[in-house]
Design an enzyme around this catalytic site. Structure first.
Site, PDB file in Angstrom:
ATOM      1  N   TYR A 121      -5.580  11.975  39.061  1.00  0.00           N
ATOM      2  CA  TYR A 121      -4.906  12.002  40.362  1.00  0.00           C
ATOM      3  C   TYR A 121      -5.118  10.929  41.062  1.00  0.00           C
ATOM      4  O   TYR A 121      -4.714  10.295  41.608  1.00  0.00           O
ATOM      5  CB  TYR A 121      -5.366  13.345  41.176  1.00  0.00           C
ATOM      6  N   HIS A 122      -6.594  10.538  41.454  1.00  0.00           N
ATOM      7  CA  HIS A 122      -7.053   9.515  42.010  1.00  0.00           C
ATOM      8  C   HIS A 122      -6.393   8.118  41.594  1.00  0.00           C
ATOM      9  O   HIS A 122      -5.924   7.146  42.509  1.00  0.00           O
ATOM     10  CB  HIS A 122      -8.598   9.551  42.187  1.00  0.00           C
ATOM     11  N   ARG A 162       4.303  22.583  45.133  1.00  0.00           N
ATOM     12  CA  ARG A 162       3.176  22.947  45.516  1.00  0.00           C
ATOM     13  C   ARG A 162       3.123  24.677  45.245  1.00  0.00           C
ATOM     14  O   ARG A 162       2.069  25.359  44.826  1.00  0.00           O
ATOM     15  CB  ARG A 162       2.722  22.858  46.939  1.00  0.00           C
ATOM     16  N   ARG A 211     -17.617  17.509  37.371  1.00  0.00           N
ATOM     17  CA  ARG A 211     -17.013  16.129  37.439  1.00  0.00           C
ATOM     18  C   ARG A 211     -18.009  14.965  36.900  1.00  0.00           C
ATOM     19  O   ARG A 211     -19.140  15.274  36.769  1.00  0.00           O
ATOM     20  CB  ARG A 211     -16.570  15.717  38.659  1.00  0.00           C
ATOM     21  N   ASN A 252       4.845  11.849  37.959  1.00  0.00           N
ATOM     22  CA  ASN A 252       5.309  12.515  39.187  1.00  0.00           C
ATOM     23  C   ASN A 252       4.835  11.559  40.494  1.00  0.00           C
ATOM     24  O   ASN A 252       5.834  11.278  41.138  1.00  0.00           O
ATOM     25  CB  ASN A 252       4.793  13.936  39.451  1.00  0.00           C
ATOM     26  N   GLU A 292     -19.406  11.917  37.931  1.00  0.00           N
ATOM     27  CA  GLU A 292     -19.482  11.090  39.199  1.00  0.00           C
ATOM     28  C   GLU A 292     -20.931  10.838  39.702  1.00  0.00           C
ATOM     29  O   GLU A 292     -21.686  11.829  39.237  1.00  0.00           O
ATOM     30  CB  GLU A 292     -18.742  11.831  40.376  1.00  0.00           C
ATOM     31  N   LYS A 314      -2.836   7.323  42.861  1.00  0.00           N
ATOM     32  CA  LYS A 314      -2.822   6.614  44.223  1.00  0.00           C
ATOM     33  C   LYS A 314      -3.481   5.213  44.023  1.00  0.00           C
ATOM     34  O   LYS A 314      -2.634   4.560  44.691  1.00  0.00           O
ATOM     35  CB  LYS A 314      -3.591   7.600  45.171  1.00  0.00           C
ATOM     36  N   TYR A 346     -21.693  21.147  43.724  1.00  0.00           N
ATOM     37  CA  TYR A 346     -21.540  20.682  42.348  1.00  0.00           C
ATOM     38  C   TYR A 346     -22.768  19.640  42.104  1.00  0.00           C
ATOM     39  O   TYR A 346     -22.884  18.561  42.838  1.00  0.00           O
ATOM     40  CB  TYR A 346     -20.102  19.789  42.114  1.00  0.00           C
ATOM     41  N   THR A 403      -5.972   8.441  49.294  1.00  0.00           N
ATOM     42  CA  THR A 403      -7.324   8.909  49.520  1.00  0.00           C
ATOM     43  C   THR A 403      -8.650   8.081  49.550  1.00  0.00           C
ATOM     44  O   THR A 403      -8.445   7.178  48.687  1.00  0.00           O
ATOM     45  CB  THR A 403      -7.383  10.075  48.139  1.00  0.00           C
ATOM     46  N   THR A 433     -21.102  27.186  46.700  1.00  0.00           N
ATOM     47  CA  THR A 433     -21.351  26.368  45.450  1.00  0.00           C
ATOM     48  C   THR A 433     -21.425  24.545  45.767  1.00  0.00           C
ATOM     49  O   THR A 433     -20.475  24.404  46.241  1.00  0.00           O
ATOM     50  CB  THR A 433     -20.441  26.644  44.429  1.00  0.00           C
ATOM     51  N   SER A 441     -10.696  10.470  39.136  1.00  0.00           N
ATOM     52  CA  SER A 441      -9.612  11.270  38.181  1.00  0.00           C
ATOM     53  C   SER A 441      -8.371  10.893  37.989  1.00  0.00           C
ATOM     54  O   SER A 441      -8.155   9.637  38.871  1.00  0.00           O
ATOM     55  CB  SER A 441      -9.551  12.666  39.129  1.00  0.00           C
TER      56      SER A 441
END
Lengths: 389, 389
Positions: free
Chosen positions: B181-182, B35, B323, B118, B325, B185, B255, B144, B253, B179
Site C-alpha cells: 500500500y505505502h 470502502r 510487520r 487500483n 519494520e 503512494k 506491535y 502518507t 496491543t 507495505s
C-alpha cells in the site's frame, strides 16, 4: 544453473536465452508475444526478418543439441506465473518481459496505463511466485539508466550515501525519470527492494543503458536465430536508428541540441552482463543494483560517430525535441560493478558500426521511411497514434 | 472554489467534503463504495453506524441548504473520470479515493495487485483528465508519512537538497516504504511529479500521518453526518483502536517493542489542512509536498497516553510484531509548511481522548472482539484472509 528468461522472444531476451544456453545453463523462455503485437499495432516490422519462437527454438536445437522449453502466457496472469515457476524450478529468473518503449508509453492515456499496469503487475506476480515457491531464486530484473533522470550530482549504482544535517544514511538513489515507461521501472525497483526486505528475496536490478547492435556470437550462427532490429520512432533506439538513416541517405535526426548524454552498451555486452549477474547471484535479502552500460556519449556525439563511420555522405539534422528533458546537463554515472564481475566491454568503434551498416544495407528494402520521424510529443496528452474510441 | 472530492464517502473524504462545503465552496463528491465493500469482505463494520451517501447528502442539504452533487463510479474507468471532470469543471480535485490500508495490501498476491493497480491507475486517470480538460486544476493528493520509511536522517517535505562528491542538487526525497500500500503512494508521487514537469500541472502531495478521532465540527451536527470509525486490525489505526481496547477492558496491543515513532494528526486538523491546501494552490508546474501531521509519538507512548487518559484499569500488551519494520529508529520529520499556511494544531490531549472514549462507550455493543488481533504477517505471502480460489 536453471535459468528462466521472461520475455525470451524479444530483442534482448532471445539473444540472452541462447547465450546462457551456449554457456551450459538449462534455459527456458517465456513470452506472450506482446512485442510482435506492437508491430501489428504500429504497422511496422523488424528491419531484420525474425522467425517465430518455435522456429528459433528448433533452429537452436538443430544447431547445438540444446533444448529451450518455452512457456506462452502473460505475467499479469498470476496463475500462469505460479505454474511456470513451480514447474521449471529455476535457480535464476531473468526478467525482460516488460513494455520497454518510452514513446509507446506516451502515446496516450491508454498506453500509459497499459505500460504501468503490465509492467508493475507482471513484476509483482513474479515476486509473489518467487516468495511462495522458492525464495532462494535469484531475480535478475532489467531496469534502465533512464530511471535516474539527469541529476546534477553523480549517479551511483542504486544506493546513495547521504549526509544531511550531520547524520548519515544509505538510501535508495532518488530517481526522476522521463516517461511513464521509465516510471514503471522505478515502481518495479521500489517493489523489488521491499520484497527483498520482507521476504529475504535476492535480486539484481540492472539499470541498462541504450543498447545498440543486432548480432551476438550466437545469433550470427544462423539467420533463423536473428533477433529483431527496430528503426521506427517508437521502438528504435538512437544509435540503431541513426545507422539506418545513414544507409538510407536520410539525415541523422537529433532531438533538440543533442546535448543529452546517455549511457550506451553493445548487445554483445548486454548478454554477457546477464550471464555474469546470473552466475554471481545476490545474497539472500540483498537488493543489488548494477548500472549496465559501458560508455557515455551525448546524442550529438553519437550522430557524429555514426556520420564519421559511414563511408558515404551523411547529414545531421536537429529536430524540435518531442520529449521533455534537459538538453544540457551534468552526467556522470558509476558503472564499475559489472566490470568487477569480469565484464570486458566492447566499446563503440568504427568496426562495430560498420557491421551495422552492412546489416542495414542487406535489408534496407524493408524500411518504411515514414516510420522514422517522431510524432509522439511529451507535452501533448494524445499523439496521432492515440486510440480512437 | 469548485472542489471535487474523490473518495467523498470515506472516513476522511466525507468530513472533508462537508468541511469544504461549510467554508462556502461548491463541492461535489465521487465514490465507488469500495470502502463499504471491504467491510463486507472482511465481515466487520464501522463502530459508529454510518448512513448511505445519499442520506448523508440529504441530511447536509436539509441542515445547511447546501447541495453536494455526487458521482458514482470507479477511477480506474478513464471515461468516468473524464466525463466527471469535464462536467463538474472543478478548480481543485481532492483525491482520497485509494485503498488505504497497509495490512489489506499484505493479505495476499491478489490484494497487493488490487491495491497497486487500483491506486496507481486511478491516479493516472485523474492526471490525464486534468491535463486534457484543464491543466490549471489543482490536484490535492493524499499520500502518507509511511512513504518515507524510517531513514537515519531528517525527513524533509518531499524534496531533499543533497551535496555529493562536491556537487549539489535538490532531489525527490528518497523513500523506502513499508507495505505494498505505502509503495502504491510512492508510485503515485513519482507519476504526479512527472505530470507536473511535462504538462505543467499543479499538485500538492499531502504526506499524512496517522489520523485519529471521529468527529469534526460538521459531522457532529447530526448523527446522519457521522463518519466511519474503524477498530479492526485491517483498517483500524493505532490510536482509535487503542481507545476501543481501553473501553472494552482489553489490553492495549503494541506491535513489538513499540519504539516505532509515527506522525499523528487529529481528524479536525486533517480537514482543515485540506481546506488550507485547496485555498492556497501550488503554482503551475509545481509539485509541492506537505508533511501533514502535528506531533510525533512512539507507539508505546501512544499506548501510555491512552492508558493514562482512561479512567478505568488499562493494561498494555506487547504482541509479536506482524510487520517488518524497525522498532527502534531515528525519527525527525519536518512539518512546517501547513503551519505556514495557518494551521492551528489540535494536539493530543486527555480531552480529545476522553471524547473518543464516550463515542466508543455508546457503540461498544457493535464491536467484534475477534476482529482486533492482527493476523496478517508481512513475512508470509498469504494470510488467513487470503483469497481461496
Amino acid at each position: 544453473m536453471r535459468i528462466l528468461v521472461l520475455g525470451g522472444d524479444g530483442y534482448l531476451g532471445w539473444p540472452t536465452a541462447i547465450h546462457l544456453s551456449a554457456a551450459g545453463h538449462q534455459v527456458a523462455v517465456a513470452d506472450n508475444f506482446a512485442r510482435r503485437g506492437y508491430d501489428e499495432e504500429l504497422g511496422v516490422e523488424s528491419l531484420v526478418p525474425i522467425r517465430s519462437l518455435d522456429e528459433r527454438i528448433s533452429a537452436w536445437s538443430d544447431l547445438t543439441g540444446r533444448q529451450l522449453p518455452s512457456y506462452v502466457g502473460d505475467l499479469t496472469d498470476a496463475a500462469f506465473v505460479h505454474t511456470m515457476v513451480r514447474e521449471f524450478a529455476p535457480d535464476t529468473i531473468v526478467h525482460f518481459a516488460e513494455q520497454r518503449s518510452a514513446p509507446y508509453s506516451m502515446i496516450d492515456q491508454a498506453h500509459a496505463v497499459y505500460t504501468q499496469s503490465n509492467n508493475v503487475i507482471g513484476n509483482l506476480n513474479v515476486l509473489y511466485a518467487i516468495a511462495e515457491i522458492d525464495p532462494s531464486i535469484h531475480l535478475v530484473k532489467l531496469g534502465t539508466m533512464g530511471e535516474y533522470g539527469t541529476p546534477n550530482i553523480d549517479i551511483e549504482e542504486g544506493w546513495l550515501t547521504v549526509t544531511h544535517k550531520g547524520r548519515t544514511d544509505t538510501v535508495l538513489y532518488p530517481k526522476r525519470p522521463g516517461s511513464f515507461y521509465h516510471l514503471s521501472k522505478v515502481h518495479d525497483s521500489h517493489n523489488i527492494e521491499f520484497a527483498c526486505r520482507i521476504w529475504g528475496l535476492r535480486a539484481t536490478d540492472l539499470n541498462q543503458g541504450i543498447v545498440y547492435g543486432q548480432e551476438t556470437e550466437e545469433t550470427s550462427l544462423d539467420p533463423a536465430l536473428a533477433t529483431r532490429f527496430d528503426y521506427d520512432h517508437v521502438f528504435g533506439t538512437v544509435l540503431n536508428r541513426m545507422a539506418i538513416q545513414a544507409v538510407l541517405g536520410h539525415p541523422l535526426t537529433v532531438y533538440g541540441t543533442g546535448g543529452q548524454t546517455r549511457g550506451l552498451i553493445n548487445i554483445v555486452d548486454t548478454v554477457e552482463c546477464i550471464r555474469l549477474a546470473s552466475e554471481h547471484p545476490a545474497d539472500r535479502g540483498e537488493f543489488r543494483v548494477f548500472n549496465q552500460f559501458t560508455e557515455s556519449l551525448s546524442v550529438a556525439e553519437i550522430a557524429q560517430t555514426v556520420a564519421a563511420a559511414y563511408p558515404g555522405d551523411c547529414r545531421i539534422e536537429n529536430l524540435e525535441n518531442p520529449r521533455v528533458e534537459l538538453e544540457e546537463h551534468y552526467y556522470r554515472a558509476a558503472h564499475t560493478r559489472l566490470l568487477d564481475l569480469g565484464l570486458v566491454p566492447h566499446l563503440l568503434s568504427d568496426t562495430l558500426i560498420g557491421s551495422l551498416f552492412s546489416i542495414v544495407e542487406h535489408h534496407k528494402h524493408r524500411v518504411k521511411p515514414e516510420a522514422i520521424r517522431p510524432t509522439i510529443r511529451w507535452t501533448s496528452v494524445a499523439s496521432e497514434l492515440a486510440d480512437r474510441t
